[in-house]
Design an enzyme around this catalytic site. Structure first.
Site, PDB file in Angstrom:
ATOM      1  N   GLY A 216     -13.918 -44.252  40.340  1.00 33.82           N
ATOM      2  CA  GLY A 216     -14.959 -43.443  40.953  1.00 33.82           C
ATOM      3  C   GLY A 216     -14.758 -42.892  42.345  1.00 33.82           C
ATOM      4  CB  CYS A 221     -15.066 -38.976  40.359  1.00 28.20           C
ATOM      5  SG  CYS A 221     -15.525 -40.267  39.185  1.00 28.20           S
TER       6      CYS A 221
END
Length: 386
Positions: A216, A221
């Site tokens: 992440g 993202c």
């Protein structure tokens, strides 16, 4: 190490790149004489950096140029390059889309089926230019796509998902046996992604040659916001490097740790190596290159998910050539160009003659490292204040 966060519950404090700094030691080294090369499965690469397998970053032309310059670029076999004979038309549509429509368009674009003949064609195009062909896909496609890619001449195969573990449970589909898969391939395999000591250690038992570390942190993202999961990259890299060193002492096998995501300037990359990385993988910095297919745009690998996108399209702009970004000379003031030069200069200032020596430099917790004395840069939005 853990702190109380409430009655009966403790949590460990973890750190990201903006919270630490590297401390110069008792000696310095001429930056022109340090060795920043990366050795992987018996081959040595001048630049210890992978370009991420993202459709706004890597296509055939980009992969060829990255290889020519001494780095590594990963082509996404699940992406636009293998779905469309003429991917440029699709990439142009994505670049022209409004922010409100971008995710919906990307979702639609990725519903077109992957064409196996294009997997063969793209890998063959890279090999025809005598470049390194590194390809990536999700676990569900690994067995089929690896055969096609290897037959076309692929050099390294990457299996990548949001979170990768040995124990993946499902009653709806057949899961990939990572141990069997890694042992069956005749080319090196890189697995990702993971962020913990225990999982890193377990994945090393598969026979993989390298592991991608990070969940992440990428610029495009949204996994951390959508799913609430992830570990800051400093802690994730240190923990993974600890597992690598333990595994090496126990078995004599050295498995490369590749910090993946969360780095958008030279200083972040330097910190990743100090935390124990053997190489790094970056996307947004390369999406700014003239050679990148995204036309100044960049989107996460899970942006195309039809039910729950975990990425978004961001505009990073086009700031220079791939050579400018990797090797300079830098024409911007924010550390996003000449990143190899930044790494070598940092190594020299820290007294590290090799990347292995970078693993031993002193790291301090320094929450003011990005802001101390930078009031004018922040106020004028230049340099570190951007």
């Amino acid at each position: 190490m853990a702190e109380w966060i409430g009655i009966g519950r403790r949590a460990r404090r973890c750190y990201g790149f903006d919270e630490i700094a590297l401390v110069p030691g008792a000696q310095t080294v001429n930056p022109n004489e340090v060795d920043a090369s990366f050795e992987f499965t018996g081959k040595r690469f001048k630049i210890p950096i992978f370009a991420a397998a993202m459709d706004g970053v890597v296509d055939v032309k980009f992969a060829i140029e990255m290889s020519r310059l001494g780095g590594l670029a990963v082509l996404n076999l699940d992406g636009i390059q293998t779905r469309y004979e003429n991917p440029d038309e699709v990439l142009e549509d994505i670049a022209r889309a409004t922010p409100q429509k971008a995710t919906e368009l990307i979702q639609t674009v990725y519903t077109t089926s992957i064409k196996e003949k294009l997997i063969t064609k793209r890998v063959a195009e890279i090999k025809k230019a005598k470049a390194m062909a590194i390809v990536s896909c999700i676990p569900a496609n690994a067995e089929k796509f690896s055969k096609l890619a290897i037959a076309a001449g692929a050099d390294i195969f990457v299996i990548q998902s949001t979170v990768t573990t040995i124990k993946h449970l499902s009653t709806q589909y057949k899961t990939l046996d990572l141990i069997k898969f890694c042992k069956s391939l005749k080319i090196p395999v890189i697995l990702g992604n993971c962020v913990t000591y225990e999982t890193t250690l377990e994945l090393m038992e598969t026979g993989a040659s390298g592991l991608l570390i990070g969940v992440g942190p990428g610029a495009a993202c949204t996994t951390r916001g959508v799913l609430g999961i992830g570990v800051p990259q400093v802690t994730a890299t240190v923990d993974a490097a600890g597992a690598r060193d333990f595994y090496f002492k126990r078995t004599g096998k050295y498995i490369s740790i590749i910090t993946d995501g969360g780095m958008n300037r030279g200083g972040d990359i330097c910190k990743a190596f100090a935390c124990g990385a053997d190489a790094v993988m970056i996307g947004s910095s390369f999406a700014r290159a003239k050679e990148a297919p995204g036309r100044g745009f960049h989107w996460g690998m899970a942006t195309s998910h039809v039910n729950l996108p975990r990425g978004t399209r961001i505009q990073v702009g086009t700031t220079g050539s791939l050579k400018d970004i990797l090797l300079g000379p830098a024409k911007v003031d924010d550390g996003s160009q000449n990143i190899l030069g930044a790494l070598k200069t940092s190594m020299g200032s820290l007294g590290a003659s090799s990347l292995k020596e970078m693993h031993d430099v002193e790291i301090i917790i320094a929450p003011s490292i990005q802001t101390e004395g930078k009031i004018f840069q922040v106020g004028q939005r230049v340099g570190m204040g951007k």
